[in-house]
Scaffold this active site. Structure first.
Site, short mmCIF file in Angstrom:
data_model
loop_
_atom_site.label_atom_id
_atom_site.label_comp_id
_atom_site.label_asym_id
_atom_site.label_seq_id
_atom_site.Cartn_x
_atom_site.Cartn_y
_atom_site.Cartn_z
CG ASP A 66 -15.64 -27.14 51.89
OD1 ASP A 66 -16.86 -26.99 52.08
OD2 ASP A 66 -15.32 -28.17 51.64
CE1 TYR A 78 -15.80 -29.18 43.15
CE2 TYR A 78 -17.22 -30.99 42.55
CZ TYR A 78 -17.26 -30.24 43.33
OH TYR A 78 -18.15 -29.67 44.20
#
EC number: 5.4.99.12
Length: 245
Positions: A52, A111
């Site tokens: 994003d 992540y």
């Protein structure tokens, strides 16, 4: 056709995310335009993860096809030259089999989420971490994280805009480590739902602030309701680390 696999790092602060969108600058657009400038070919770049706006990457993987062979080291140099002045860079390029797909061939994605936990903000880490001034109870966060490991219905941690066909995901890693004034959360899974990592982090921070008890994370998971979970953590603290194949 020659298929190239590239590994990319970028600062997402001033970018609209990975995916090409009309009227804004994305990582995909920057790289596709850079490739066109040196190759003369319009390519479609496929990424291993669609980050994003504001999310960073140190090891995003992507692939594209060219009709002619170019040496990988020359591709790295050319992309980095034409991608300027954006904070996007390619640090590896290699030929890949024609059946390789950056997204669909990936077996796991990794992540890291960074939290700066101290009374004063970090100027150096501005837009690169989530600053939380109040002390966080890391052992409680670690206890809560254990409830999320494994295969579950993660509807409570799923964005309303998520397009995934199923909310069932398998979280293979969720480690929380405190190093001085920084807390790092390490997460891995074969795939993630939209906002899943940031919604998990936002919920664990409520545990860290002792607003929630660690056991409440289990209740949130079982609720299968986004409203039951905590807020979405800021994009600035999230880093796409790597994809495994």
């Amino acid at each position: 056709m020659y298929r190239y696999k590239i590994t990319i790092e970028y600062l997402g602060t001033d970018l609209a995310g990975w995916q090409r969108q009309a009227g804004v600058m994305s990582v995909q657009q920057i790289l596709e335009e850079a490739i066109y400038k040196f190759s003369g070919e319009q390519v479609i770049l496929f990424g291993s993860g669609r980050t994003d706006a504001g999310v960073h990457a140190v090891g995003q993987v992507a692939h594209f096809d060219l009709s002619k062979y170019l040496e990988p080291h020359k591709i790295i140099t050319a992309i980095n030259y034409f991608a300027r002045p954006y904070a996007v860079g390619v640090w590896n390029c290699e030929l890949a089999p024609n059946n390789f797909h950056a997204r669909f061939s990936a077996t796991s994605r990794y992540y890291i989420y960074r939290i700066i936990n101290r009374p004063c903000p970090s100027v150096i880490d501005l837009n690169r971490a989530w600053w939380i001034s109040s002390p966080l109870d890391v052992p409680a966060m670690q206890q809560a994280a254990a409830y999320l490991l494994g295969k579950h219905d993660f509807t409570s941690f799923r964005a309303s805009s998520c397009q995934s066909k199923s909310p069932i995901k398998t979280l293979t890693e969720l480690n929380i480590i405190k190093e001085d004034e920084e807390i790092k959360l390490y997460l891995s899974a074969p795939s993630f739902l939209h906002h899943m990592v940031r919604n998990i982090v936002g919920s664990l921070v409520l545990v860290g602030k002792n607003i929630w008890q660690a056991e409440q994370i289990k209740d949130v998971l079982e609720a299968k309701d986004r409203k039951a979970a905590g807020p979405t953590a800021p994009a600035s603290g999230l880093y796409f680390v790597k994809a495994a194949y």
